[in-house]
Write an enzyme that holds these catalytic residues in place. Structure first.
Site, short mmCIF file in Angstrom:
data_model
loop_
_atom_site.label_atom_id
_atom_site.label_comp_id
_atom_site.label_asym_id
_atom_site.label_seq_id
_atom_site.Cartn_x
_atom_site.Cartn_y
_atom_site.Cartn_z
N GLU A 110 12.44 -13.45 23.81
CA GLU A 110 12.85 -14.58 22.98
C GLU A 110 13.39 -15.76 23.79
O GLU A 110 13.23 -16.92 23.40
CB GLU A 110 13.93 -14.14 21.96
CG GLU A 110 13.41 -13.27 20.83
CD GLU A 110 13.46 -11.79 21.14
OE1 GLU A 110 13.45 -10.99 20.20
OE2 GLU A 110 13.51 -11.43 22.34
N GLU A 161 13.75 -4.22 18.50
CA GLU A 161 14.92 -4.12 17.62
C GLU A 161 14.69 -3.07 16.52
O GLU A 161 15.61 -2.33 16.16
CB GLU A 161 15.24 -5.49 17.02
CG GLU A 161 15.84 -6.43 18.05
CD GLU A 161 15.98 -7.85 17.58
OE1 GLU A 161 17.02 -8.47 17.85
OE2 GLU A 161 15.03 -8.37 16.95
#
Length: 253
Positions: A127, A107
């Protein structure tokens, strides 16, 4: 952060895997505004220490405390504010991906304009394996870059992809030999730093903001910025240098 001839070099050193913990977020939140206001900086190079990971994600050890925090959204939005500062920085940014680039690390890399990956780099959003999903705008920035279907596949399954596959889907700009990423990225940053920041900033603004507009709106936006750049000192210098066959010396004014 150090400066080298118009290039700001940000190095994250948080061993062993350079995770994006609260301290790293706070320090990035301090240094990025400084770079924004530094008129000597034209381009930015983002790198990390060590050879195993660019950044292996956020700090999972901080998650239990976040679970207990009734204002956990506030903590998440602080991370967003830091990532947005880098994304919206009106200067070209390059990330050197030289190892594991997972979760929050990916990210962070997505906020940069250009990503150069070494051959051994693995990129992914694991995740889902923790019962989570990317919470640092991965669900927003990744599909805008690689398309909805591929982005969902990466986030649904959680398996990392190789740098070669990342190149094929447009997630990275280049794949280079292991150990050469920093040198190649710095050379690119130095090349960019020789250009006019007045023009570079408008290229970034026209491109980024134009992506949220219709084509006609984007053209109008570009035209307005094009009109602005014709009022700068740098365009006078660039045109004069071209006419007289010399290298331009831009002052970013």
């Amino acid at each position: 952060m150090e400066k080298d001839e118009g290039v700001a070099i940000i190095t994250i050193d948080n061993p062993p895997l350079n995770v994006l913990n609260k301290q790293v977020q706070q320090e990035l939140g301090t240094v990025i505004p400084e770079i924004k206001e530094d008129h000597d900086v034209v381009s930015v190079l983002l790198t990390t220490a060590g050879e195993k990971a660019f950044m292996a994600g956020t700090d999972i050890k901080e998650f239990p405390q976040m679970m207990k925090n009734p204002n956990r959204k506030e903590s998440v939005m602080f991370m967003h504010s830091v990532l947005n500062e880098l994304d919206y920085l009106p200067k070209p940014t390059i990330a050197v991906l030289d190892g594991l680039t997972y979760g929050g690390g990916l990210e962070l890399a997505l906020t940069c304009d250009i990503r150069i990956a070494e051959e051994n780099t693995k990129l992914g959003f694991p995740e889902i394996n923790l019962g989570l999903f990317p919470g640092g705008a991965g669900t927003q920035r990744l599909p805008r870059l690689v398309g909805e279907a591929k982005a969902k596949e990466m986030m649904y399954i959680g398996d990392p992809i190789t740098s070669k596959e990342a190149l094929s889907i447009g997630l990275v700009n280049q794949v280079v030999e292991n150990g050469t990423g920093y040198e190649i990225a710095l050379k690119m940053a130095n090349t960019i730093a020789e250009k006019s920041l007045q023009a570079l900033a408008r290229i970034k603004k026209a491109t980024d903001e134009g992506l949220t507009m219709s084509l006609q709106e984007g053209i109008e936006h570009e035209a307005a910025l094009f009109e602005e750049v014709f009022q700068t000192e740098d365009i006078k210098e660039g045109v004069d240098a071209f006419i007289h066959k010399r290298k331009p010396q831009f002052k970013h004014q």
